[in-house]
Design a protein around this motif. Structure first.
Motif, mmCIF file in Angstrom:
data_model
loop_
_atom_site.group_PDB
_atom_site.id
_atom_site.type_symbol
_atom_site.label_atom_id
_atom_site.label_comp_id
_atom_site.label_asym_id
_atom_site.label_seq_id
_atom_site.Cartn_x
_atom_site.Cartn_y
_atom_site.Cartn_z
ATOM 1 N N UNK A 170 7.907 -16.396 44.114
ATOM 2 C CA UNK A 170 7.652 -17.833 44.195
ATOM 3 C C UNK A 170 7.023 -18.162 45.548
ATOM 4 N N UNK A 171 6.434 -19.337 45.642
ATOM 5 C CA UNK A 171 5.853 -19.774 46.911
ATOM 6 C C UNK A 171 6.917 -19.860 47.993
ATOM 7 N N UNK A 172 8.105 -20.262 47.585
ATOM 8 C CA UNK A 172 9.203 -20.353 48.549
ATOM 9 C C UNK A 172 9.577 -18.968 49.078
ATOM 10 N N UNK A 173 9.636 -17.994 48.195
ATOM 11 C CA UNK A 173 9.952 -16.633 48.625
ATOM 12 C C UNK A 173 8.897 -16.097 49.586
ATOM 13 N N UNK A 174 7.653 -16.426 49.340
ATOM 14 C CA UNK A 174 6.564 -15.901 50.149
ATOM 15 C C UNK A 174 6.486 -16.540 51.529
ATOM 16 N N UNK A 175 7.320 -17.516 51.783
ATOM 17 C CA UNK A 175 7.386 -18.083 53.128
ATOM 18 C C UNK A 175 8.038 -17.112 54.107
ATOM 19 N N UNK A 176 8.818 -16.163 53.556
ATOM 20 C CA UNK A 176 9.428 -15.134 54.390
ATOM 21 C C UNK A 176 8.384 -14.065 54.694
ATOM 22 N N UNK A 177 8.213 -13.722 55.980
ATOM 23 C CA UNK A 177 7.163 -12.783 56.383
ATOM 24 C C UNK A 177 7.356 -11.406 55.759
ATOM 25 N N UNK A 178 8.615 -10.958 55.686
ATOM 26 C CA UNK A 178 8.889 -9.645 55.108
ATOM 27 C C UNK A 178 8.570 -9.606 53.628
ATOM 28 N N UNK A 179 8.925 -10.657 52.923
ATOM 29 C CA UNK A 179 8.644 -10.725 51.490
ATOM 30 C C UNK A 179 7.153 -10.839 51.235
ATOM 31 N N UNK A 180 6.458 -11.605 52.056
ATOM 32 C CA UNK A 180 5.010 -11.746 51.901
ATOM 33 C C UNK A 180 4.309 -10.395 52.088
ATOM 34 N N UNK A 181 4.779 -9.641 53.084
ATOM 35 C CA UNK A 181 4.207 -8.306 53.309
ATOM 36 C C UNK A 181 4.511 -7.397 52.125
ATOM 37 N N UNK A 182 5.763 -7.454 51.640
ATOM 38 C CA UNK A 182 6.145 -6.635 50.486
ATOM 39 C C UNK A 182 5.293 -6.976 49.274
ATOM 40 N N UNK A 183 4.993 -8.240 49.097
ATOM 41 C CA UNK A 183 4.180 -8.668 47.965
ATOM 42 C C UNK A 183 2.787 -8.029 48.008
ATOM 43 N N UNK A 184 2.173 -8.030 49.166
ATOM 44 C CA UNK A 184 0.839 -7.431 49.313
ATOM 45 C C UNK A 184 0.882 -5.926 49.032
ATOM 46 N N UNK A 185 1.935 -5.288 49.513
ATOM 47 C CA UNK A 185 2.056 -3.841 49.306
ATOM 48 C C UNK A 185 2.257 -3.525 47.832
ATOM 49 N N UNK A 186 3.141 -4.266 47.190
ATOM 50 C CA UNK A 186 3.415 -4.042 45.772
ATOM 51 C C UNK A 186 2.157 -4.248 44.925
ATOM 52 N N UNK A 187 1.375 -5.252 45.266
ATOM 53 C CA UNK A 187 0.164 -5.544 44.490
ATOM 54 C C UNK A 187 -0.887 -4.439 44.633
#
Length: 444
Positions: A6-23
């Motif tokens: 979610x957009x809220x989850x992606x506000x966390x820097x660690x989660x945002x980085x994880x999202x890019x890696x997973x994609x």
């Protein structure tokens, strides 16, 4: 890989980085071919691809980690062979580090696991405490068969028979270059290495000084933070790393530094990642600068160049089996300099089969996962011994201890051999002297 944060989850820097890696992951499975734990265990969940699925599910659903997920993440060596293999550039290191921090924050381990991990975090990064622990281990070793936990037995078995005296060269000070000064560098003296083997830093200082390099041991610098970082203990690891950043930046802003030299490749991988670790903090700029200055000792030596070697030197033609530490070849992508330097110094360099595979040391892995670690060690030792070497060289103290515990062939740091070939003393491991000797101050 499709993600659904979610957009809220992606506000966390660690989660945002994880999202890019997973994609970036395309499920190709190339990583399974070079993953040591997958080769040993044969379980998809003990491969990088399997762990990526577990991490994605855990982070997307913000769920409390279950024992199954934790087991498979804990079994990861963080050897990073998967990153070398991956055609899509998946930055698995940052992903698994974030997952471990998430587990540390949200998972309640059994009390004995918590106690053991706390003990390691409170002992290994502190040379004085580590020395006391090793003395205690020597006393307790005869009774290791009475211990029910194989991890405790592994700790007693890994303790060295001899503990070197404290080296005065590891204290904060400056060692002037011999002749005209070409460079000024900070040497990271490490933590566990200062307790386990004082010859490595001494050889590094001697060699660099002969090459016209002033070497400074910065006041306030200590453990790089890797040991606790890979246990998910971010507060501990970041505290240690911040102390180093401040200590080295004080030197940068004082007389200046051309490099931060690191002779323990596990530390080097972490220091080179300080910029990422502190990207969202007030130390971001300084951390990035320190990361840019960080160099493995072999990188610096390749840049400077070794002096001409006497072809009649005792070291000439010595059969050296070179073990490429995972943190050096996969974590830092430093592959050619160590081998080229050893060859240039007159050694006969031998390379084992499956050199890309981990020896099973991996920081605290050989203590926390002794069974898997033991299988990897046996395989690594076999591939090295079949070469019939006179000595085994490596660039990481953890690998040296791991391999040395499984073979009778002397194991030394690459820089010790390079120091010897260019005018330094013969490495103590090759002299047959069983007792650690007092260390002179290297100022003359």
């Amino acid at each position: 890989m499709q993600t659904n944060f979610t957009e809220e989850q992606l506000q966390d820097a660690g989660t945002a980085t994880a999202n890019k890696i997973l994609r970036a992951c395309v499920h190709c499975g190339f990583c399974t071919a070079t993953c040591p734990t997958y080769q040993v265990l044969g379980d998809e969940l003990d491969s990088p691809r399997g762990r990526i699925y577990l991490i994605k599910d855990m982070l997307e659903n913000e769920r409390v980690p279950d024992a199954k997920t934790v087991k498979h993440i804990d079994r990861c060596l963080s050897c990073l062979a998967c990153m070398t293999t991956c055609p899509s550039g998946v930055h698995y290191m940052h992903l698994v580090d974030h997952a471990r921090a998430y587990i540390e924050e949200h998972y309640q381990r059994p009390w004995h696991d918590r106690a053991l991990r706390w003990m390691l975090a409170q002992v290994l990064p502190y040379p004085g405490r580590f020395r006391l622990a090793m003395l205690g281990a020597k006393i307790a070793r005869p009774f290791r068969g009475l211990l029910p936990d194989p991890r405790l037995r592994a700790m007693l078995e890994m303790a060295p028979k001899q503990i070197p005296p404290v080296s005065p060269n590891d204290a904060p000070q400056s060692f002037p270059a011999k002749g005209a000064r070409k460079m000024r560098v900070a040497l990271m003296t490490g933590c566990a290495q200062k307790a386990l083997n004082t010859d490595i830093n001494d050889a590094t200082i001697r060699l660099l000084r002969r090459l016209g390099v002033e070497v400074v041991v910065a006041k306030g610098a200590g453990c790089c933070g890797a040991l606790t970082h890979h246990m998910g203990r971010e507060k501990d690891s970041h505290s240690a790393a911040a102390a180093n950043i401040r200590a080295w930046m004080a030197e940068v802003e004082g007389e200046g530094l051309d490099a931060v030299v690191i002779n323990t490749s596990g530390c080097g991988t972490t220091v080179k990642d300080y910029g990422h670790m502190f990207r969202e903090t007030e130390l971001a700029a300084e951390a990035t600068q320190v990361s840019a200055l960080a160099m493995d000792i072999t990188e610096l030596l390749a840049k400077i160049g070794l002096p001409e070697v006497d072809p009649g030197h005792e070291a000439a033609g010595l059969r050296v089996a070179y073990h490429a530490a995972c943190s050096l070849q996969h974590g830092q992508k430093v592959t050619d300099p160590p081998k080229a330097l050893l060859k240039g110094a007159g050694f006969q360099v031998l390379l084992p089969a499956d050199a890309h595979l981990c020896c099973g040391s991996a920081g605290t892995y050989n203590l926390m996962q002794p069974e898997i670690s033991g299988q990897l060690k046996a395989r690594k030792v076999k591939t090295l011994e079949v070469l019939e070497p006179e000595v085994i060289a490596a660039g990481n103290i953890g690998c040296m201890m791991q391999i040395g515990s499984g073979t009778g062939v002397p194991v030394v740091h690459s820089v010790e051999l390079l120091d010897w070939a260019t005018g330094g003393p013969k490495p103590p491991a090759l002299t047959g002297d069983p007792l650690p000797q007092p260390v002179p101050i290297l100022r003359d």
